[in-house]
Design a protein around this motif. Structure first.
Motif, short mmCIF file in Angstrom:
data_model
loop_
_atom_site.label_atom_id
_atom_site.label_comp_id
_atom_site.label_asym_id
_atom_site.label_seq_id
_atom_site.Cartn_x
_atom_site.Cartn_y
_atom_site.Cartn_z
N VAL A 154 34.12 -12.98 -28.15
CA VAL A 154 33.63 -13.57 -29.40
C VAL A 154 34.71 -13.50 -30.46
CG1 VAL A 154 31.80 -13.57 -31.12
CG2 VAL A 154 31.31 -12.75 -28.81
N LEU A 155 34.94 -14.62 -31.14
CA LEU A 155 35.92 -14.69 -32.23
C LEU A 155 35.23 -14.86 -33.57
CD1 LEU A 155 38.66 -17.05 -30.73
CD2 LEU A 155 38.96 -14.65 -31.35
N PRO A 156 35.75 -14.25 -34.63
CA PRO A 156 35.23 -14.52 -35.97
C PRO A 156 35.77 -15.86 -36.48
CG PRO A 156 37.02 -12.93 -36.09
CD PRO A 156 36.80 -13.22 -34.63
N LEU A 157 35.25 -16.30 -37.60
CA LEU A 157 35.66 -17.56 -38.22
C LEU A 157 36.72 -17.28 -39.28
CD1 LEU A 157 35.21 -20.64 -38.67
CD2 LEU A 157 33.46 -20.02 -40.36
N HIS A 158 37.79 -18.01 -39.24
CA HIS A 158 38.85 -17.84 -40.23
C HIS A 158 38.33 -18.28 -41.60
CE1 HIS A 158 42.67 -18.21 -42.34
NE2 HIS A 158 43.22 -17.51 -41.35
N PRO A 159 38.62 -17.52 -42.64
CA PRO A 159 38.10 -17.87 -43.98
C PRO A 159 38.49 -19.26 -44.46
CG PRO A 159 38.99 -15.64 -43.96
CD PRO A 159 39.34 -16.23 -42.64
N ALA A 160 39.61 -19.78 -43.97
CA ALA A 160 40.08 -21.09 -44.44
C ALA A 160 39.57 -22.26 -43.59
CB ALA A 160 41.60 -21.11 -44.47
N ALA A 219 32.77 -10.17 -35.81
CA ALA A 219 32.40 -10.87 -34.58
C ALA A 219 31.95 -9.85 -33.56
CB ALA A 219 33.56 -11.69 -34.04
N GLY A 220 30.89 -10.19 -32.83
CA GLY A 220 30.44 -9.28 -31.79
C GLY A 220 29.13 -9.74 -31.19
N LEU A 221 28.84 -9.22 -30.02
CA LEU A 221 27.60 -9.53 -29.31
C LEU A 221 26.52 -8.58 -29.80
CD1 LEU A 221 26.27 -11.21 -27.07
CD2 LEU A 221 27.06 -9.50 -25.43
N GLU A 222 25.43 -9.14 -30.35
CA GLU A 222 24.37 -8.33 -30.94
C GLU A 222 23.30 -7.94 -29.92
OE1 GLU A 222 25.02 -7.49 -33.86
OE2 GLU A 222 26.30 -9.05 -34.68
N ALA A 223 22.96 -8.85 -29.02
CA ALA A 223 21.88 -8.57 -28.06
C ALA A 223 22.04 -9.48 -26.85
CB ALA A 223 20.52 -8.79 -28.70
N ALA A 224 21.56 -8.99 -25.71
CA ALA A 224 21.58 -9.77 -24.48
C ALA A 224 20.31 -9.49 -23.69
CB ALA A 224 22.81 -9.41 -23.64
N ALA A 225 19.72 -10.55 -23.14
CA ALA A 225 18.51 -10.40 -22.34
C ALA A 225 18.56 -11.39 -21.19
CB ALA A 225 17.27 -10.65 -23.20
N LEU A 226 17.82 -11.09 -20.14
CA LEU A 226 17.66 -12.00 -19.02
C LEU A 226 16.26 -12.58 -19.07
CD1 LEU A 226 19.38 -9.94 -16.18
CD2 LEU A 226 20.28 -11.97 -17.33
N ALA A 279 33.02 -18.67 -32.37
CA ALA A 279 33.09 -19.27 -31.03
C ALA A 279 33.07 -18.16 -30.00
CB ALA A 279 34.36 -20.11 -30.89
N ALA A 280 32.50 -18.46 -28.84
CA ALA A 280 32.38 -17.45 -27.79
C ALA A 280 32.62 -18.10 -26.43
CB ALA A 280 31.01 -16.78 -27.83
N ARG A 281 33.08 -17.26 -25.50
CA ARG A 281 33.29 -17.72 -24.13
C ARG A 281 32.71 -16.69 -23.16
NH1 ARG A 281 39.44 -20.21 -23.49
NH2 ARG A 281 39.08 -22.14 -24.69
N ALA A 282 32.29 -17.20 -22.00
CA ALA A 282 31.80 -16.33 -20.93
C ALA A 282 32.69 -16.50 -19.71
CB ALA A 282 30.35 -16.68 -20.59
N TYR A 283 33.09 -15.37 -19.12
CA TYR A 283 33.94 -15.37 -17.94
C TYR A 283 33.26 -14.58 -16.82
CZ TYR A 283 37.67 -16.64 -21.27
OH TYR A 283 38.43 -17.25 -22.23
N LYS A 303 42.47 -12.00 -28.48
CA LYS A 303 42.23 -11.11 -29.62
C LYS A 303 40.75 -11.10 -30.02
CE LYS A 303 46.90 -11.96 -31.39
NZ LYS A 303 47.71 -12.45 -32.55
N ALA A 304 39.89 -11.52 -29.11
CA ALA A 304 38.45 -11.57 -29.40
C ALA A 304 37.80 -10.22 -29.17
CB ALA A 304 37.79 -12.62 -28.51
N ALA A 305 36.60 -10.04 -29.74
CA ALA A 305 35.75 -8.92 -29.36
C ALA A 305 35.30 -9.16 -27.92
CB ALA A 305 34.55 -8.83 -30.28
N VAL A 306 35.32 -8.09 -27.09
CA VAL A 306 35.05 -8.25 -25.66
C VAL A 306 33.88 -7.35 -25.26
CG1 VAL A 306 36.00 -8.12 -23.33
CG2 VAL A 306 37.50 -8.71 -25.25
N HIS A 307 32.93 -7.94 -24.56
CA HIS A 307 31.76 -7.20 -24.07
C HIS A 307 31.58 -7.52 -22.60
CE1 HIS A 307 30.41 -6.43 -28.28
NE2 HIS A 307 31.03 -7.58 -28.47
N ARG A 308 31.15 -6.51 -21.85
CA ARG A 308 30.88 -6.72 -20.43
C ARG A 308 29.41 -6.49 -20.15
NH1 ARG A 308 30.53 -4.41 -15.37
NH2 ARG A 308 31.61 -5.55 -13.71
N LEU A 309 28.82 -7.43 -19.39
CA LEU A 309 27.40 -7.33 -19.03
C LEU A 309 27.29 -7.13 -17.53
CD1 LEU A 309 26.16 -10.33 -21.19
CD2 LEU A 309 25.66 -7.93 -21.62
#
Length: 799
Positions: free
Chosen positions: A742-748, A768-775, A702-706, A673-679
């Motif tokens: 990317v997941l948002p933080l639960h208020p509790a 929650a979301g990816l704001e910028a990406a650079a190499l 929290a975020a993960r890369a696959y 259920k996270a925000a998903v971005h593809r690079l």
């Protein structure tokens, strides 16, 4: 006037420790109650932790060279049992688990080694490194239960086989072995493990055990090692820090720390710990940074690391050991995830993959400011460590009243006779220490002389931490009575000794010399009846002083603090040289190699070779006494193409778990259920041989890369940009791209981050979301000396 009376050194206790090299050793190593010696000379080891099994074997050599370039001469590494025997009866020591290959590389590069054997290791590893299958066997782990020892014995025997002929007495690099880790109440078991390791063929001059928390160590069997961290992920998610940790920023003879790993203990420490009078003050876990847990995410600036290290050195440490010095990644090729977590009974949830530790060298070899700042201390130790090792701690007449005293200036002296080093620390984390105006020290030396320094009172700024010399040998029978600049190193140039000093920001540089010394150079000289005061008004690459006394000539170079953070001492092109560069400088045989990260890379050498070639090197120009060569900057890679696949995100439920009911990290299903971005990664970005970092800025918890559906990296947000090294995934990353969730933080959820970045995490409660990406490319430049052309035989005959 701040006053201190030094205490005379005492004779060390000798012959009581079953440690040291055999008489036949080519390079004998001995230890007494005060210090270590190697080849008959006092030695302060500078040790950095680097876990070979948490880094790709193909890059071990280059990373070891970088570690060596930071001033480390002793590597510490863990063996995690659950990695080497993930399946009972199947022992694996190949690939990235090949300890023998790693040890041989250390030997090739002149690095000594400490192997931390376990079988329980901790290191934020699942079950502390114990295999899962151990829990299904009827035995009492970490004790002398015969059923447990019967399982350890074949594992130790295999380690002994892997390390055969690599011990110091064989001419190998292994100088120390640690048994177990953080074991407080089983001294007989620690002694048993040493005997078992020896029975398995393991031999080392030094056998060690961690001693914090008033550990009960078998007396005169193992060398107790201590630690201290600027922050702790294992604390609750409260603001600030643990009161006990303040101690690490004071000068004190107290070695112990009851806060390290305290949440893993069932009862509070009650013993007195080892008898300090029987052992030298040695450390193995000075915080090179700090790991990030889900519930508590400390931010560790470089000054927190360097001030702690300096405070330990000023307090009498004769073994500076950092944990971690180089970050790594948890293994993902085992039957189960390999990190410490609530699911495995720990109080803390750590990331599934990342073990960056905010270390001087990061998870992908990134170079942090702490790398350069610590190197300055290590230069001092490599040059003056043999003197400092025998110098006892002396504390001032007026000491801080308690750990809560933030107004009394913290200082100390280590000295023997007429020589010594004055240490000042005016920094600690979280709580800003004040400026101190009108500071002047009076040091009554055990040799009978009183030294007052500086000549005029100075201001010691908040955050300052430094070392000043007293009675420093400059060579050529010249002595520096004192200086308000930190010693860095000394080398011979054209037969003349050269001492490098470093200015302290905000403090005028003054040198006090004997009255009969002539001074030539850009400085103000004030000759008195008993001394010559020299004020260097503009420290820098041109601040070279030539000092001539009755017995000879020596030189002193005074660098600015900014330049000193670029200072390297290397042996290359046939001699010792000073190198200034913002980038990592590696001496590898007859090659000088740089990992280029600076916007306008360059390097300056002194003494300078006739010419350099390779690495995009340009035409040289003078830079004071140095010669500086510009280097071609690598054009930034084409940016990745960012595509948002899913913008709506649902926070993971606010769970708690573990033995302390702390906030639990999101689980695999939550990331559905996270925000998903593809690079999309351009192939051109990965054409070189250096690292390429994917640098990400995101809003979230929290975020993960696959890559191709496989988890390759993860992150708990704590302020800095998230970096992922793509070199090890290059082919897959180009073919499949990188997916970021990317997941948002639960208020509790109750989560701690540093106050300076709190606003950023609060934003993650709403979105929650990816704001910028650079190499970011970290290219490698290899430079070689261009030797003058030799005349041909025919030309020689004509001449």
């Amino acid at each position: 006037m701040l006053s201190l009376r030094t205490r005379p050194p005492s004779l060390p206790l000798t012959g009581h420790l079953p440690l040291g090299s055999p008489d036949s050793a080519a390079h004998p190593l001995t230890v007494d109650s005060q210090s270590l010696s190697r080849d008959g000379k006092a030695w302060i080891p500078v040790m950095g932790e680097f876990h070979f099994s948490r880094y790709p074997a193909a890059e071990w050599r280059e990373e070891l060279l970088k570690i060596r370039a930071g001033g480390i001469d002793l590597i510490a590494t863990y063996l995690f049992w659950n990695q080497h025997e993930n399946v009972r009866g199947t022992l694996c020591f190949d690939g990235d688990l090949d300890i023998r290959r790693f040890v041989n590389l250390c030997a090739e590069l002149g690095l000594s080694l400490v192997v931390r054997l376990g079988p329980w290791a901790h290191g934020e590893c699942r079950n502390g490194g114990h295999p899962d299958w151990l829990s299904g066997i009827d035995c009492a782990p970490r004790t002398d239960d015969p059923a447990y020892l019967a399982l350890v014995e074949p594992y130790y025997r295999r380690i002994g086989r892997e390390l055969r002929a690599l011990f110091q007495e064989d001419g190998g690099p292994i100088v120390a072995l640690q048994v177990e880790n953080e074991l407080y109440d089983q001294p007989e078991h620690l002694a048993t493990l040493r005997r078992m390791a020896e029975d398995a063929g393991m031999r080392a001059p030094l056998w060690t055990a961690t001693a914090w928390g008033a550990a009960d160590i078998p007396q005169d069997t193992l060398l107790p090692l201590y630690g201290g961290y600027p922050e702790a992920f294992w604390e609750d998610a409260h603001e600030g820090w643990t009161r006990e940790m303040r101690r690490h920023f004071f000068f004190t003879p107290i070695r112990d720390d009851h806060s390290i790993g305290a949440d893993l203990r069932s009862v509070a420490a009650t013993g007195s710990g080892p008898d300090d009078s029987r052992y030298p003050y040695a450390t193995c876990e000075l915080g090179g940074g700090m790991a990030i847990a889900y519930h508590r995410r400390p931010l560790v600036p470089a000054a927190d690391v360097t001030s702690l290290a300096l405070a330990k050195l000023g307090s009498g440490s004769v073994w500076q050991g950092y944990y971690m010095y180089h970050g790594g990644s948890q293994r993902t090729d085992l039957q189960e995830s390999n990190q410490e977590s609530h699911a495995t009974g720990y109080p803390n949830d750590l990331p599934t993959v990342t073990y960056d530790f905010q270390a001087p060298l990061g998870e992908y070899g990134q170079v942090r400011p702490s790398f350069h700042a610590l190197r300055l201390q290590h230069l001092l130790l490599h040059t003056y460590g043999p003197d400092l090792a025998r110098m006892p701690l002396s504390l001032p007449d007026t000491e801080p009243a308690s750990l809560d005293d933030r107004t009394t200036l913290r200082w100390a002296v280590r000295s023997t006779g007429e020589q010594g080093f004055l240490f000042v620390n005016n920094h600690q984390p979280h709580e800003t220490l004040p400026d101190h105006e009108g500071v002047q020290f009076s040091v009554h030396l055990a040799g009978g002389r009183t030294v007052t320094l500086p000549a005029e009172p100075v201001r010691v700024a908040s955050g300052a931490h430094f070392v000043w010399p007293i009675g420093l040998d400059l060579g050529a029978s010249l002595r520096l009575d004192w200086a308000t600049a930190q010693p860095a190193t000394r080398l011979e140039t054209n037969g003349t000794p050269l001492t490098v000093l470093v200015a302290i920001e905000g403090v005028p540089v003054t040198l006090s010399l004997p009255a009969d010394v002539d001074v030539d150079g850009f400085a103000l000289v004030d000759r008195g009846t008993g001394s010559t005061l020299v004020t260097v008004t503009e420290p820098g690459t041109g601040a070279l002083l030539t000092l001539t006394g009755p017995s000879g000539t020596a030189r002193v170079l005074v660098l600015s603090h900014r330049e000193a953070l670029q200072l390297n001492r290397v042996h290359v092109f046939g001699q010792d040289r000073l190198v200034l560069s913002e980038d990592v400088v590696i001496a590898d045989g007859d090659e000088l190699r740089l990992h280029l990260a600076a916007e306008a890379p360059s390097l300056a050498l002194f003494p300078a070779p006739a010419a350099l070639e390779g690495g995009g090197v340009g035409q040289p120009d003078p830079d004071g006494v140095f010669t500086r060569w510009p280097l071609t900057a690598t054009p930034p890679p084409a940016p990745p193409v960012l595509e948002a696949l899913q913008t709506h995100a649902v926070a993971a439920p606010a769970r708690t778990g573990g033995t302390h009911q702390r906030a639990s990290a999101p689980i695999d299903e939550d990331f559905d259920k996270a925000a998903v971005h593809r690079l999309t990664i351009p192939a051109s970005a990965l054409e070189g041989d250096g690292e390429v970092l994917l640098r990400l800025r995101y809003t979230g918890d929290a975020a993960r890369a696959y890559i191709n559906g496989r988890l390759v990296a993860d992150h708990f947000w704590y302020g800095p940009d998230w970096e992922i090294g793509l070199r090890r995934f290059a082919e897959e990353a180009v073919r499949h791209g990188v997916e970021i969730r990317v997941l948002p933080l639960h208020p509790a959820s109750t989560v701690y981050v540093d106050a300076s970045v709190r606003e950023g995490l609060d934003s993650a409660r709403a979105r929650a979301g990816l704001e910028a990406a650079a190499l970011v490319s970290v290219a490698r430049a290899a430079l070689r000396e261009v030797l003058p052309a030799q005349p041909s035989d025919e030309e020689g005959e004509r001449a």
